[in-house]
Write a protein that holds these residues in place. Structure first.
Motif, mmCIF file in Angstrom:
data_model
loop_
_atom_site.group_PDB
_atom_site.id
_atom_site.type_symbol
_atom_site.label_atom_id
_atom_site.label_comp_id
_atom_site.label_asym_id
_atom_site.label_seq_id
_atom_site.Cartn_x
_atom_site.Cartn_y
_atom_site.Cartn_z
ATOM 1 N N SER A 1 -5.094 7.300 2.818
ATOM 2 C CA SER A 1 -5.119 6.982 1.406
ATOM 3 C C SER A 1 -4.673 8.395 0.746
ATOM 4 N N GLY B 1 -5.375 -7.213 -4.253
ATOM 5 C CA GLY B 1 -4.261 -6.827 -3.596
ATOM 6 C C GLY B 1 -3.677 -8.036 -2.927
ATOM 7 N N HIS C 1 -15.286 -3.733 -3.461
ATOM 8 C CA HIS C 1 -13.969 -3.458 -3.586
ATOM 9 C C HIS C 1 -13.663 -1.942 -3.098
ATOM 10 N N ILE C 2 -12.405 -1.549 -2.904
ATOM 11 C CA ILE C 2 -12.010 -0.204 -2.599
ATOM 12 C C ILE C 2 -11.615 0.605 -3.739
ATOM 13 N N CYS C 3 -12.089 1.661 -3.960
ATOM 14 C CA CYS C 3 -11.758 2.328 -5.053
ATOM 15 C C CYS C 3 -10.874 3.547 -4.851
ATOM 16 N N LEU C 4 -9.958 3.752 -5.593
ATOM 17 C CA LEU C 4 -8.922 4.726 -5.796
ATOM 18 C C LEU C 4 -9.251 5.476 -7.072
ATOM 19 N N ILE D 1 -9.332 -4.173 -5.633
ATOM 20 C CA ILE D 1 -8.968 -2.442 -5.573
ATOM 21 C C ILE D 1 -9.310 -2.000 -6.977
ATOM 22 N N GLU D 2 -9.990 -1.067 -7.032
ATOM 23 C CA GLU D 2 -10.604 -0.469 -8.505
ATOM 24 C C GLU D 2 -9.581 1.040 -8.651
ATOM 25 N N LEU E 1 0.815 1.949 -3.907
ATOM 26 C CA LEU E 1 -0.379 2.749 -4.191
ATOM 27 C C LEU E 1 -0.246 4.261 -3.526
ATOM 28 N N GLU F 1 -7.949 -8.717 -1.486
ATOM 29 C CA GLU F 1 -8.926 -7.363 -1.690
ATOM 30 C C GLU F 1 -8.877 -6.958 -3.167
ATOM 31 N N TYR G 1 0.836 -1.171 0.056
ATOM 32 C CA TYR G 1 -0.101 0.019 -0.148
ATOM 33 C C TYR G 1 0.875 1.239 -0.029
#
Length: 163
Positions: free
Chosen positions: A53, A144, A95-98, A150-151, A31, A148, A27
């Motif tokens: 984040s 990930g 999902h987790i979106c970034l 990740i978008e 990221l 997980e 991370y």
């Protein structure tokens, strides 16, 4: 007359890290998250960290042997580890979106740092409903280190979002 808010928005999302150090490194390096706070609660949580984040929203990581508050009442090693596809299909958190300006670059960078391919970068035309305009977004998904999803997303602001 004063009005109170029910909540102030998302604070954090939590995942169990099967390899705590590797997940923190992923991370941070892949990221761009920063470690904001690490903690323990002897007898309950052996190790946890809040990763920022970049906008005050956090990802909380728990060590694999912990019984995670708000999570399953079993340790990560108590049952066979599910595959990435099983996790993605059966978890409530999808999902987790970034948000990013360059989906392709973010996707490639994550893969270089150990993420696994899920869906390559692509444009998606979205048809607006109930008066919302049609838009095109660019997105990609990776798995990930802990399964997980990740978008990475590039989109224009929603109408009225920054007003």
């Amino acid at each position: 007359m004063s009005t109170s808010r029910l909540h102030w928005g998302f604070d954090h999302f939590a995942i169990r890290a099967h390899d705590f150090e590797a997940t923190v490194r992923f991370y941070r390096e892949a990221l761009g998250f920063t470690v904001a706070y690490e903690w323990t609660s002897p007898g309950v949580v052996s190790r946890s960290a809040f990763l920022d984040s970049g906008n005050g929203t956090f990802l909380e990581l728990f060590a694999p042997a912990d019984t995670v508050p708000g999570g399953p009442d079993r340790h990560a090693h108590a049952a066979p580890a599910p595959t990435d596809e099983q996790r993605a299909a059966h978890n409530a958190l999808l999902h987790i979106c970034l948000r990013t300006d360059d989906v392709d670059k973010a996707y490639a960078h994550a893969l270089q740092h150990g993420a696994r391919e899920m869906q390559a970068p692509a444009d998606l035309r979205q048809t607006g409903l109930n008066g919302s305009p049609d838009v095109t977004i660019r997105m990609a998904f990776v798995y990930g280190l802990d399964g997980e999803v990740i978008e990475f997303l590039r989109r224009a602001d929603f109408p009225g979002e920054n007003q």
